[in-house]
Each structure stands twice: as structure tokens, then as C-alpha cells.
Design a protein around this motif. Structure first.
Motif, PDB file in Angstrom:
ATOM      1  N   ALA A  51       0.871  -1.231   0.100  1.00 15.52           N
ATOM      2  CA  ALA A  51      -0.174  -0.204   0.176  1.00 15.52           C
ATOM      3  C   ALA A  51       0.993   1.029  -0.104  1.00 15.52           C
ATOM      4  O   ALA A  51       1.649   1.119   0.882  1.00 15.52           O
ATOM      5  N   ALA A  52       0.626   2.249  -0.841  1.00 17.47           N
ATOM      6  CA  ALA A  52       2.200   3.209  -1.441  1.00 17.47           C
ATOM      7  C   ALA A  52       1.330   4.107  -0.727  1.00 17.47           C
ATOM      8  O   ALA A  52       1.961   5.715   0.092  1.00 17.47           O
ATOM      9  N   ALA A  53      -0.090   4.333  -0.432  1.00 16.96           N
ATOM     10  CA  ALA A  53      -1.226   5.339   0.299  1.00 16.96           C
ATOM     11  C   ALA A  53      -2.191   4.894   1.343  1.00 16.96           C
ATOM     12  O   ALA A  53      -2.903   3.650   1.346  1.00 16.96           O
ATOM     13  N   ALA A  86       3.236  13.560   0.793  1.00 17.81           N
ATOM     14  CA  ALA A  86       2.886  13.778   2.198  1.00 17.81           C
ATOM     15  C   ALA A  86       3.378  14.821   2.720  1.00 17.81           C
ATOM     16  O   ALA A  86       3.499  15.918   2.192  1.00 17.81           O
ATOM     17  N   GLU A  87       2.315  15.633   3.677  1.00 19.68           N
ATOM     18  CA  GLU A  87       2.645  16.757   4.818  1.00 19.68           C
ATOM     19  C   GLU A  87       3.606  17.313   5.316  1.00 19.68           C
ATOM     20  O   GLU A  87       4.620  17.918   5.385  1.00 19.68           O
ATOM     21  N   ASP A  88       4.380  16.166   5.544  1.00 22.78           N
ATOM     22  CA  ASP A  88       5.339  16.222   6.508  1.00 22.78           C
ATOM     23  C   ASP A  88       6.503  16.081   5.936  1.00 22.78           C
ATOM     24  O   ASP A  88       7.138  14.612   5.959  1.00 22.78           O
ATOM     25  N   ASP A  90       9.889  16.832   5.749  1.00 17.48           N
ATOM     26  CA  ASP A  90      10.611  17.213   6.427  1.00 17.48           C
ATOM     27  C   ASP A  90      10.591  16.390   7.725  1.00 17.48           C
ATOM     28  O   ASP A  90      12.141  15.116   7.769  1.00 17.48           O
ATOM     29  N   GLY A  91       9.481  15.784   8.030  1.00 19.29           N
ATOM     30  CA  GLY A  91       9.541  14.357   8.978  1.00 19.29           C
ATOM     31  C   GLY A  91      10.144  12.892   8.217  1.00 19.29           C
ATOM     32  O   GLY A  91      11.212  12.724   9.315  1.00 19.29           O
ATOM     33  N   TRP A  92       9.942  13.195   7.016  1.00 20.86           N
ATOM     34  CA  TRP A  92      10.487  12.116   6.279  1.00 20.86           C
ATOM     35  C   TRP A  92      12.012  12.451   6.061  1.00 20.86           C
ATOM     36  O   TRP A  92      12.713  11.053   5.720  1.00 20.86           O
ATOM     37  N   TYR A  93      11.735  13.567   5.616  1.00 20.67           N
ATOM     38  CA  TYR A  93      13.716  13.749   4.733  1.00 20.67           C
ATOM     39  C   TYR A  93      14.455  12.680   6.871  1.00 20.67           C
ATOM     40  O   TYR A  93      15.174  12.043   6.489  1.00 20.67           O
ATOM     41  N   ALA A  94      13.906  13.119   8.072  1.00 21.68           N
ATOM     42  CA  ALA A  94      14.927  13.207   9.266  1.00 21.68           C
ATOM     43  C   ALA A  94      14.345  11.648   9.024  1.00 21.68           C
ATOM     44  O   ALA A  94      15.459  10.497   9.704  1.00 21.68           O
ATOM     45  N   HIS A  95      13.514  11.084   9.222  1.00 19.70           N
ATOM     46  CA  HIS A  95      13.116   9.462   9.498  1.00 19.70           C
ATOM     47  C   HIS A  95      13.965   8.759   8.314  1.00 19.70           C
ATOM     48  O   HIS A  95      14.792   7.576   8.508  1.00 19.70           O
ATOM     49  N   THR A 127      14.099   5.888  -8.533  1.00 23.79           N
ATOM     50  CA  THR A 127      14.328   7.668  -7.943  1.00 23.79           C
ATOM     51  C   THR A 127      12.984   7.821  -7.260  1.00 23.79           C
ATOM     52  O   THR A 127      11.686   7.440  -8.079  1.00 23.79           O
ATOM     53  N   LEU A 128      13.059   8.265  -5.997  1.00 22.02           N
ATOM     54  CA  LEU A 128      11.903   8.330  -5.627  1.00 22.02           C
ATOM     55  C   LEU A 128      11.745   9.773  -4.981  1.00 22.02           C
ATOM     56  O   LEU A 128      13.059  10.163  -4.468  1.00 22.02           O
ATOM     57  N   GLU A 129      10.976  10.131  -4.468  1.00 20.20           N
ATOM     58  CA  GLU A 129      10.733  11.090  -4.440  1.00 20.20           C
ATOM     59  C   GLU A 129       9.813  11.400  -3.276  1.00 20.20           C
ATOM     60  O   GLU A 129       8.395  11.103  -3.431  1.00 20.20           O
ATOM     61  N   ILE A 130       9.726  12.093  -2.013  1.00 16.45           N
ATOM     62  CA  ILE A 130       8.769  12.393  -1.142  1.00 16.45           C
ATOM     63  C   ILE A 130       8.525  14.409  -1.434  1.00 16.45           C
ATOM     64  O   ILE A 130       9.263  14.872  -1.194  1.00 16.45           O
ATOM     65  N   GLN A 131       7.159  14.605  -1.789  1.00 15.94           N
ATOM     66  CA  GLN A 131       6.484  15.824  -2.002  1.00 15.94           C
ATOM     67  C   GLN A 131       5.443  16.473  -1.178  1.00 15.94           C
ATOM     68  O   GLN A 131       4.902  15.320  -0.737  1.00 15.94           O
ATOM     69  N   ARG A 132       5.646  17.530  -1.137  1.00 16.77           N
ATOM     70  CA  ARG A 132       3.700  18.307  -0.988  1.00 16.77           C
ATOM     71  C   ARG A 132       3.364  19.468  -1.587  1.00 16.77           C
ATOM     72  O   ARG A 132       4.441  19.786  -2.883  1.00 16.77           O
ATOM     73  N   PHE A 133       2.622  18.844  -2.328  1.00 14.44           N
ATOM     74  CA  PHE A 133       1.980  19.665  -2.868  1.00 14.44           C
ATOM     75  C   PHE A 133       1.841  21.690  -2.232  1.00 14.44           C
ATOM     76  O   PHE A 133       0.894  21.696  -1.488  1.00 14.44           O
ATOM     77  N   ASP A 134       2.634  22.480  -2.424  1.00 15.42           N
ATOM     78  CA  ASP A 134       2.311  24.246  -2.262  1.00 15.42           C
ATOM     79  C   ASP A 134       1.246  25.116  -3.154  1.00 15.42           C
ATOM     80  O   ASP A 134       1.795  26.180  -3.872  1.00 15.42           O
ATOM     81  N   ARG A 135       0.121  24.239  -3.550  1.00 14.51           N
ATOM     82  CA  ARG A 135      -0.283  25.436  -4.718  1.00 14.51           C
ATOM     83  C   ARG A 135      -1.936  24.734  -4.048  1.00 14.51           C
ATOM     84  O   ARG A 135      -2.400  23.408  -3.748  1.00 14.51           O
TER      85      ARG A 135
END
Length: 141
Positions: A51-53, A86-88, A90-95, A127-135
Motif C-alpha cells: 500500500a503506497a497511500a 505527504a504533508e510532513d 521534513d519528517g520523512w527526511y529525518a526518518h 528514483t523516489l521522491e517525497i513531496q508536498r504540493f504548495d499550491r
């Protein structure tokens, strides 16, 4: 001139699965389950689907490859970037950093796409990406 018959309404699509291929797949299976913490929903032997989401709508399948990868460039024909929204961020980056995942650059804002994100690779080189849309025009989950 004869009129075309009306087409039937488009049937709904309820789920999506993206498949990635790795040889050997075991390091990738461990990465997605243990490092990213994705829930295994089906083990098909040569393929495992996670499950990816939340909500059982998006899935990531990792399968045993049958041939070598054609390219490591995700922007070339046949390349792929799998993005987790994901919203967080920075949390994913730290994890992920705490798990020892190499991340070439910390999260940053892309003014062009209006996303806050970072990239990293899985054990098979995808290549994987964690992102939040700021729009405001991105649909909420």
C-alpha cells in the motif's frame, strides 16, 4: 452522414498500481517494508505489492526483474520517478536519514512546480521522491 452512436460512460477507476523491477528483489522488498514502512498487501512470490497511500487506492508492486535495466536516468524513455505525497516532508527526511538512506540534497522548494520535496533512490536504483504540493489547485486526499 451518419451519426456516431454515443459512447457509454467511462467506468470508474478505483485503484492504481505502479510496478518496479529489481534483481535481486529482496533488498527492495526489505527497503519498502522495513525502511519506508509500507504495508504488504499481497505476496505473489516473484512480486510483492505494498500500500503506497492510505485508503487502499495507490499501490507499489516490486517484482523480480527478467532483464537488466535499460537506463538509470529517470527522465529517459522507460525511466520512472515514484512520488509519495505527504504533508510532513521534513519528517520523512529525518526518518529516512536516521535509517541511513543516502539523500543527495535536503528538502527544497521548487518554484517552477510549487512543490516542497527531495529525491532518493531505492536499492534497485529507482528514483523516489517525497513531496508536498504548495499550491491550491492540487486535490486534497
Amino acid at each position: 452522414m451518419t451519426a456516431r452512436p454515443a459512447s457509454p460512460p467511462r467506468p470508474p477507476i478505483g485503484q492504481a498500481v505502479t510496478f518496479l523491477y529489481a534483481d535481486p528483489p529482496e533488498p527492495s522488498w526489505r527497503f519498502y517494508q522495513e525502511v519506508l514502512g509500507l504495508r504488504l498487501v499481497q505476496d505473489q512470490g516473484a512480486c510483492r505489492i505494498y500500500a503506497a497511500a492510505e485508503g487502499n487506492t495507490a499501490f507499489l508492486g516490486v517484482c523480480r526483474a527478467r532483464a537488466p535495466r535499460a537506463t538509470d536516468n529517470p527522465r529517459a524513455v522507460g525511466g520512472v520517478v515514484f512520488t509519495f505525497v505527504a504533508e510532513d516532508v521534513d519528517g520523512w527526511y529525518a526518518h529516512l536519514s536516521a535509517q541511513g538512506v543516502p539523500i543527495p540534497h535536503p528538502p527544497a522548494l521548487s518554484a517552477q512546480y510549487r512543490v516542497y520535496h527531495f529525491f532518493f533512490r531505492d536499492p534497485a536504483g529507482y528514483t523516489l521522491e517525497i513531496q508536498r504540493f504548495d499550491r491550491p489547485d492540487w486535490p486534497a486526499p
